[in-house]
Write an enzyme that holds these catalytic residues in place. Structure first.
Site, PDB file in Angstrom:
ATOM      1  N   PRO A  89     -47.661 -32.304  39.040  1.00 27.60           N
ATOM      2  CA  PRO A  89     -48.679 -31.917  38.048  1.00 27.60           C
ATOM      3  C   PRO A  89     -49.710 -33.024  37.804  1.00 27.60           C
ATOM      4  O   PRO A  89     -50.754 -32.775  37.210  1.00 27.60           O
ATOM      5  CB  PRO A  89     -47.863 -31.660  36.778  1.00 27.60           C
ATOM      6  CG  PRO A  89     -46.450 -31.493  37.227  1.00 27.60           C
ATOM      7  CD  PRO A  89     -46.311 -32.323  38.461  1.00 27.60           C
ATOM      8  N   GLU A 116     -36.933 -33.180  37.145  1.00 29.34           N
ATOM      9  CA  GLU A 116     -38.044 -33.819  36.431  1.00 29.34           C
ATOM     10  C   GLU A 116     -39.078 -34.379  37.394  1.00 29.34           C
ATOM     11  O   GLU A 116     -40.139 -34.844  36.978  1.00 29.34           O
ATOM     12  CB  GLU A 116     -37.533 -34.939  35.519  1.00 29.34           C
ATOM     13  CG  GLU A 116     -36.660 -34.462  34.363  1.00 29.34           C
ATOM     14  CD  GLU A 116     -37.344 -33.398  33.514  1.00 29.34           C
ATOM     15  OE1 GLU A 116     -38.470 -33.651  33.049  1.00 29.34           O
ATOM     16  OE2 GLU A 116     -36.748 -32.319  33.319  1.00 29.34           O
ATOM     17  N   ARG A 154     -55.377 -20.458  56.761  1.00 30.55           N
ATOM     18  CA  ARG A 154     -56.397 -19.430  57.015  1.00 30.55           C
ATOM     19  C   ARG A 154     -57.761 -20.019  57.393  1.00 30.55           C
ATOM     20  O   ARG A 154     -58.624 -19.299  57.873  1.00 30.55           O
ATOM     21  CB  ARG A 154     -56.509 -18.452  55.839  1.00 30.55           C
ATOM     22  CG  ARG A 154     -57.112 -19.020  54.586  1.00 30.55           C
ATOM     23  CD  ARG A 154     -57.164 -17.987  53.484  1.00 30.55           C
ATOM     24  NE  ARG A 154     -58.209 -16.984  53.669  1.00 30.55           N
ATOM     25  CZ  ARG A 154     -59.518 -17.227  53.546  1.00 30.55           C
ATOM     26  NH1 ARG A 154     -59.954 -18.424  53.228  1.00 30.55           N
ATOM     27  NH2 ARG A 154     -60.397 -16.272  53.740  1.00 30.55           N
ATOM     28  N   ASP A 169     -66.928 -16.411  56.586  1.00 35.29           N
ATOM     29  CA  ASP A 169     -68.166 -17.167  56.723  1.00 35.29           C
ATOM     30  C   ASP A 169     -69.234 -16.636  55.764  1.00 35.29           C
ATOM     31  O   ASP A 169     -69.925 -17.406  55.113  1.00 35.29           O
ATOM     32  CB  ASP A 169     -68.681 -17.104  58.158  1.00 35.29           C
ATOM     33  CG  ASP A 169     -67.742 -17.815  59.114  1.00 35.29           C
ATOM     34  OD1 ASP A 169     -66.940 -18.640  58.631  1.00 35.29           O
ATOM     35  OD2 ASP A 169     -67.801 -17.543  60.312  1.00 35.29           O
TER      36      ASP A 169
HETATM   37  C1  JD8 Z   1     -43.534 -30.458  41.411  1.00 33.68           C
HETATM   38  C2  JD8 Z   1     -40.591 -30.861  39.363  1.00 33.68           C
HETATM   39  C3  JD8 Z   1     -41.108 -29.704  37.249  1.00 33.68           C
HETATM   40  C4  JD8 Z   1     -42.734 -31.189  36.188  1.00 33.68           C
HETATM   41  C5  JD8 Z   1     -41.079 -31.410  33.882  1.00 33.68           C
HETATM   42  C6  JD8 Z   1     -39.522 -29.905  34.818  1.00 33.68           C
HETATM   43  C7  JD8 Z   1     -47.769 -28.917  41.323  1.00 33.68           C
HETATM   44  N1  JD8 Z   1     -49.537 -27.535  39.327  1.00 33.68           N
HETATM   45  C8  JD8 Z   1     -48.217 -27.837  39.141  1.00 33.68           C
HETATM   46  N2  JD8 Z   1     -47.526 -27.548  38.047  1.00 33.68           N
HETATM   47  N3  JD8 Z   1     -46.276 -27.978  38.164  1.00 33.68           N
HETATM   48  C9  JD8 Z   1     -46.112 -28.558  39.366  1.00 33.68           C
HETATM   49  C10 JD8 Z   1     -44.851 -29.181  39.790  1.00 33.68           C
HETATM   50  C11 JD8 Z   1     -43.779 -29.242  38.871  1.00 33.68           C
HETATM   51  C12 JD8 Z   1     -42.610 -29.908  39.236  1.00 33.68           C
HETATM   52  C13 JD8 Z   1     -42.478 -30.518  40.495  1.00 33.68           C
HETATM   53  C14 JD8 Z   1     -44.719 -29.785  41.054  1.00 33.68           C
HETATM   54  C15 JD8 Z   1     -41.205 -31.125  40.548  1.00 33.68           C
HETATM   55  N4  JD8 Z   1     -41.442 -30.146  38.568  1.00 33.68           N
HETATM   56  C16 JD8 Z   1     -41.305 -30.794  36.212  1.00 33.68           C
HETATM   57  C17 JD8 Z   1     -43.047 -32.193  35.082  1.00 33.68           C
HETATM   58  C18 JD8 Z   1     -42.510 -31.792  33.763  1.00 33.68           C
HETATM   59  N5  JD8 Z   1     -40.883 -30.360  34.878  1.00 33.68           N
HETATM   60  C19 JD8 Z   1     -47.351 -28.482  40.016  1.00 33.68           C
HETATM   61  N6  JD8 Z   1     -48.095 -29.267  42.353  1.00 33.68           N
END
Ligand code: JD8
Length: 250
Positions: A89, A116, A154, A169
């Site tokens: 995130p 996490e 794609r 395109d």
């Molecule tokens: C990877 C674990 C969950 C995230 C606590 C539990 C991307 N746009 C996005 N939103 N969320 C993710 C994402 C979430 C993930 C992981 C990607 C690995 N989590 C965790 C932090 C808070 N939870 C993502 N790309």
């Protein structure tokens, strides 16, 4: 184009990758998606991939050793030439421009975390790029990896049919799409716009362009700043803005 995906849930990703355009592109040998189970790179009896966070606070963190072993053994000599993308995130936000950038590479590695997230040393010393697919919280990196593979594949020559590629395109102008209709010409009394049945291709193109501009102006005005607009487009937009003004002041 070759994708290496590192995940604890390869089976979950498998079904989607075999379906539809991505499945056909893989069968045709245009793209390769290899799923690597991170658990296969553990060395302890319990095949442990996660552990408690230093400093406490609950939740579990993905251990660095299985991830480093997995990525280093799969990429081998080419490790320093292949982008290693960590889905988190906190990454830069994915969009069509990032998709185009990634499509320039012949091979990409994607690391999907769970729990996490991954130990910070994976981010700092193994990943070369960190991407988020948007500002909402998911449970892991698998769906983000699938979205990136879908959007990047794609763009790769041959993955789309000729007809699909031609459309791609013509729609690369950065506007929202015009409405689409198919048979029947009248459904529950809702009629297809007459112009689309007229056979007059110039009129149809003009109508579609106006619809694209109208939709973009109303729903995503932010996109107009980067869109490819010619003088005719600007005139149409001026007209739409005037109509709007008349409606709100009339
Ligand atoms: C990877 C674990 C969950 C995230 C606590 C539990 C991307 N746009 C996005 N939103 N969320 C993710 C994402 C979430 C993930 C992981 C990607 C690995 N989590 C965790 C932090 C808070 N939870 C993502 N790309």
């Amino acid at each position: 184009m070759h994708f290496d995906v590192f995940t604890l849930l390869p089976d979950v990703m498998q079904a989607y990758l075999h379906a539809s355009i991505l499945g056909k592109a893989q069968q045709a040998g245009l793209i390769y998606v290899k799923l690597h189970n991170i658990r296969d790179f553990t060395t302890d009896r319990h095949r442990t991939t996660d552990d408690e966070p230093y400093g406490g606070g609950g939740g579990m963190v993905m251990k660095p050793e299985p991830l480093f072993t997995a990525v280093e053994s799969v990429l081998g000599e080419d490790l320093n030439r292949i982008p290693v993308v960590l889905l988190t995130p906190q990454g830069r936000v994915f969009n069509q421009g990032v998709a185009r950038e990634l499509a320039q590479h012949t091979r990409l590695a994607l690391i999907c975390g769970r729990y996490e997230g991954v130990d910070e040393r994976v981010r700092r010393h193994l990943a070369t790029d960190e991407i988020s697919i948007g500002d909402y919280v998911l449970t892991g990196g698998e769906l983000p990896a699938l979205i990136i593979i879908d959007a990047v594949a794609r763009l790769y020559p041959g993955v789309l049919s000729d007809a699909q590629a031609a459309k791609k395109d013509s729609h690369a102008s950065g506007l929202l799409e015009h409405p689409h209709y198919t048979r029947p010409a009248s459904f529950r009394g809702w009629k297809v716009p007459e112009v689309l049945l007229s056979g007059d291709h110039a009129r149809i193109e003009a109508w579609r362009r106006e619809q694209s501009l109208r939709r973009t102006l109303h729903r995503r005005p932010d996109m107009l700043e980067h869109a490819e607009l010619d003088e005719a487009d600007r005139n149409i937009l001026d007209q739409l803005l005037k109509e709007e003004h008349n409606h709100s002041s009339g």
